[in-house]
Write an enzyme that holds these catalytic residues in place. Structure first.
Site, PDB file in Angstrom:
ATOM      1  N   HIS A  21      -9.734 -17.509  89.934  1.00 34.24           N
ATOM      2  CA  HIS A  21     -10.092 -17.493  91.357  1.00 34.24           C
ATOM      3  C   HIS A  21      -8.831 -17.474  92.231  1.00 34.24           C
ATOM      4  O   HIS A  21      -8.717 -16.682  93.159  1.00 34.24           O
ATOM      5  CB  HIS A  21     -10.924 -18.733  91.710  1.00 34.24           C
ATOM      6  CG  HIS A  21     -12.216 -18.810  90.948  1.00 34.24           C
ATOM      7  ND1 HIS A  21     -13.443 -18.660  91.549  1.00 34.24           N
ATOM      8  CD2 HIS A  21     -12.489 -19.014  89.633  1.00 34.24           C
ATOM      9  CE1 HIS A  21     -14.399 -18.766  90.644  1.00 34.24           C
ATOM     10  NE2 HIS A  21     -13.838 -18.992  89.470  1.00 34.24           N
ATOM     11  N   ASP A 118     -14.538 -18.740  98.647  1.00 32.13           N
ATOM     12  CA  ASP A 118     -15.013 -18.428  97.307  1.00 32.13           C
ATOM     13  C   ASP A 118     -16.533 -18.623  97.242  1.00 32.13           C
ATOM     14  O   ASP A 118     -17.040 -19.718  97.517  1.00 32.13           O
ATOM     15  CB  ASP A 118     -14.319 -19.384  96.318  1.00 32.13           C
ATOM     16  CG  ASP A 118     -14.339 -18.860  94.905  1.00 32.13           C
ATOM     17  OD1 ASP A 118     -15.398 -18.359  94.479  1.00 32.13           O
ATOM     18  OD2 ASP A 118     -13.295 -18.942  94.238  1.00 32.13           O
TER      19      ASP A 118
END
Ligand code: UDP
Length: 471
Positions: A21, A118
């Site tokens: 990520h 995210d």
């Protein structure tokens, strides 16, 4: 009269604190800095420290004179995140508790144009509520995996979930766009659990809430996942497919080098080892930053690799093998086979490895970054998915994109040896040709005139328009 030029839009970026990520969101950050936006990047103290120790990213991003800053988050859970349970805990507790208020204050107190958060978590949507700051959700997984996560309520309605009985080869017919090839075993790993379990409920809720975001960003490209993106678009109309991000960044910053963004120390001696090997002769083996294997699985892989007779470069992370204490003796045949044909490192400069001419195939867990990195370099894959999105990515690798073979749900030295030979010998040309074709399409997508290139420009323009709207 105020003659000061208007300041550039200010984007706050928040990634889930894990390698895959952080990596892709840092690539996005640099692409936005190249487009002259201002960025505040939220990062855990642990990851901030690791990036400082193992990469050049700090000096690299600081070169965008004053347009970039890290906002370091203290007090986050810093334990292991190798199971879905551990990830779920940080998603449900530590992140909303620590980052939620921090994010809200940032959005209220500073001039923020938009938040790119995210999409693995949903608390940023709550934090932004009432602040007037639009939230763009960034999914760091493939479109096919996101679509499967999103479609869970339909899978329940059709009776495909919960899985009944033990036959994992039964077809899934209710996942739109995947009717012809998807089996139960290819569904995201959490689909094998009880549908009332907390993780299952959490992932389903979070995925569905993406429709509340202003837009959806996906690290993919249209020639790879076009039909699935069209399915998602029926629920989330404003999608920007701007990947593969790592290659996109390289294409737009051709004069500069890019940073690796590794949270682990790279062992570059493997490049010297690769330099001495023939073209396409080496199998690169890595299971990413989170996957673990048991001692038994390690031995099956090791025998499979050695018995295949191929050269191999294997990433054995410090914490890859569970419970190493009891049986640590290595059989002589493995020791000798490895000395002759193998090389092991704790962490590799993976993008560089996959771009090396000596690498002929990649035995991978199919984390999405690894999959894209392999696609860009035209390297065929042998898949051994571990969890989450990897189960569906590997199905697409084999059945849709024809880029390799999927070994999911097996871990047997004979199968491993046979699959390596099939990909690197018997069907070598077939896989190389389709991998080269997909690599070409990936590159076209990020060059001028390509879909991802155009979508990134559109994203930047849309963010600039938000800035005007809010002043
Ligand atoms: N990676 C690396 N060196 C290694 C193994 C992995 O640099 O030895 C990088 C890889 O290039 C990728 C990331 O770590 O960018 C792993 O992300 P991915 O989404 O593939 O898997 P995850 O770690 O999230 O399971």
């Amino acid at each position: 009269m105020d003659t000061k030029p208007p300041s550039p839009p200010h984007v706050v970026i928040f990634p889930f604190p894990a390698q895959g990520h952080v990596n892709s969101m840092l690539k996005l950050t640099e692409l936005l800095l190249e487009a002259s936006l201002n960025i505040t990047f939220l990062i855990s103290a642990k990851d901030h420290d690791r990036l400082a120790r193992f990469t050049t990213v700090h000096s690299h991003l600081n070169s965008y004179s004053g347009h970039f800053r890290f906002h370091v988050i203290h007090g986050l859970y810093e334990g292991p995140m190798v199971t879905e349970e551990q990830q779920s805990l940080i998603m449900a507790e530590s992140l909303p508790k620590v980052v939620g208020p921090l994010l809200r204050n940032l959005l209220l107190d500073s001039q923020v144009t938009c938040l790119i958060a995210d999409g693995f978590t949903d608390f940023p949507l709550d934090a932004a509520q009432g602040t007037g700051v639009p939230v763009i959700s960034f999914r760091t997984i493939s479109a096919c995996a996101f679509w499967a996560y999103f479609s869970v309520p339909e899978l329940i309605e059709s009776g495909d979930l919960p899985i009944q009985g033990t036959n994992l080869d039964e077809r899934i017919l209710s996942l739109k766009g995947m009717e012809g090839f998807l089996r139960r075993r290819d569904l995201p790993s959490f689909c094998r659990s009880d549908i009332n379990n907390k993780i299952f409920q959490q992932i389903t809720r979070i995925s569905r809430r993406t429709t509340e975001a202003h837009a959806l960003l996906i690290n993919t490209f249209d020639d790879l996942e076009g039909p699935i993106i069209s399915q998602i678009q029926q629920h989330c109309p404003n999608i920007y497919t701007i990947g593969p991000l790592h290659a996109h960044l390289k294409a737009r910053t051709s004069s500069k080098t890019t940073s690796s963004n590794s949270l682990f120390e790279e062992d570059k001696t493997c490049i010297t080892w690769l330099d001495q090997k023939a073209p396409k002769s080496v199998l690169y083996v890595s299971f990413g930053s989170l996957a673990t294997v048991t001692r038994e699985q390690l031995m099956e892989f090791w025998y499979g690799l050695v018995n295949s007779g191929k050269l191999f470069l294997w990433v054995i992370r410090e914490d890859l093998v569970l419970k190493q204490d009891d049986e640590n003796k290595v059989p002589i045949e493995l020791e000798e086979g490895t000395k002759e044909r193998g090389y092991m490192v704790g962490w590799a400069p993976q993008e560089e490895v996959l771009a090396h001419p000596a690498v002929g195939a990649f035995l991978t867990h199919n984390g999405w970054n690894s999959t894209l990195e392999s696609i860009v370099e035209g390297v065929p894959m042998i898949s051994w998915p571990y969890f989450a999105d990897q189960q569906i990515n590997s199905r697409f690798v084999e059945a849709v994109w024809k880029l390799g073979l999927d070994m999911k749900d097996t871990c047997d030295r004979t199968i491993i040896e046979k699959t390596i030979k099939e990909v690197m010998e018997e069907r070598k040309m077939e896989f190389i040709e389709s991998a080269n074709r997909m690599a070409r399409l990936a590159k076209e997508s990020i060059n001028e005139g390509g879909s991802s290139y155009g979508n990134l420009n559109r994203l930047v323009e849309d963010i600039k328009m938000m800035g005007i709207g809010s002043k």
